[in-house]
Design an enzyme around this catalytic site. Structure first.
Site, PDB file in Angstrom:
ATOM      1  N   GLU A 120     -19.265  50.176  40.718  1.00  0.00           N
ATOM      2  CA  GLU A 120     -18.152  49.348  41.169  1.00  0.00           C
ATOM      3  C   GLU A 120     -16.852  50.131  41.044  1.00  0.00           C
ATOM      4  OE1 GLU A 120     -19.542  44.842  40.347  1.00  0.00           O
ATOM      5  OE2 GLU A 120     -18.525  45.810  38.673  1.00  0.00           O
ATOM      6  N   HIS A 159     -18.093  45.733  32.948  1.00  0.00           N
ATOM      7  CA  HIS A 159     -17.258  45.585  34.140  1.00  0.00           C
ATOM      8  C   HIS A 159     -15.904  46.244  33.907  1.00  0.00           C
ATOM      9  CE1 HIS A 159     -14.995  43.742  37.419  1.00  0.00           C
ATOM     10  NE2 HIS A 159     -16.165  43.452  37.970  1.00  0.00           N
TER      11      HIS A 159
END
Length: 206
Positions: A146, A76
């Protein structure tokens, strides 16, 4: 709250053709797993690259399996930016998690500065290559695109922007991994997705 979300996901109804996985902070993994049906997966938001040792504060895939957790989110942008995780470390984590039997959501994405400099594809390809250099079996890997500038900011990539990157990634997999992996791998979008925009995003082919 987690309990309320679990109730919503339990009562549904959820589309039987859609796999649902909930990513939880570590202290709430057991709670979520105990309150959700088996048809809904639970993902940890991080794990380390070795099974055991003196790594105070870290969580191993073996620990997650003890909690009956089947998924983990790795790479992430916040792990990359705030905690300084390199592409190589993330790839090592992914390889170990897969070897231990977990399914992995591997995150990639560019910053606003990189997008404005027309480096979106270069950044995403570099991050994906770091993973591809070490992962040989992609059957339990989901790629999550993302864009950093869209995470928690209220800004969302347009469906067209997301589709453009997803299509480029699929082409990259065809050229650098295999056509079979390219056609089979799931590429999902994350970044300020809401009930209002999710249908339009999901309608895109990639």
């Amino acid at each position: 709250s987690i309990t309320e979300l679990c109730k919503v996901l339990t009562t549904g109804p959820l589309n039987a053709d859609t796999e649902v996985v909930v990513g939880c902070p570590a202290p709430y993994l057991s709670l979520a797993r105990s309150q959700l049906p088996d048809t809904v997966g639970v993902a940890a938001q991080n794990c380390y690259k070795v099974a055991k040792g003196a790594f105070t504060g870290e969580i191993s895939p073996a620990m997650l399996k003890d909690l009956n957790i089947g998924w983990v989110i790795l790479g992430h942008s916040e792990r990359r930016a705030i905690f300084g995780e390199s592409g190589e470390l993330i790839a090592d984590k992914i390889v170990h998690a897969l070897a231990e039997g977990l399914k992995v959501i591997a995150c990639i994405g560019e910053t606003l500065q990189e997008r404005e400099a027309a480096k979106t594809e270069a950044v995403c390809f570099r991050q994906t290559k770091a993973i591809a250099d070490k992962v040989k079996d992609w059957s339990n890997v989901v790629i999550a695109y993302e864009p950093v500038w869209a995470i928690g900011t209220g800004k969302t990539a347009t469906p067209e922007q997301a589709q453009e990157v997803h299509a480029a990634l699929r082409k990259w997999f065809t050229e650098n991994v295999s056509a079979d992996v390219s056609s089979a791998i799931r590429i999902q979008y994350g970044g300020s997705v809401t009930a209002a925009n999710c249908r339009e995003l999901a309608a895109k082919p990639d």
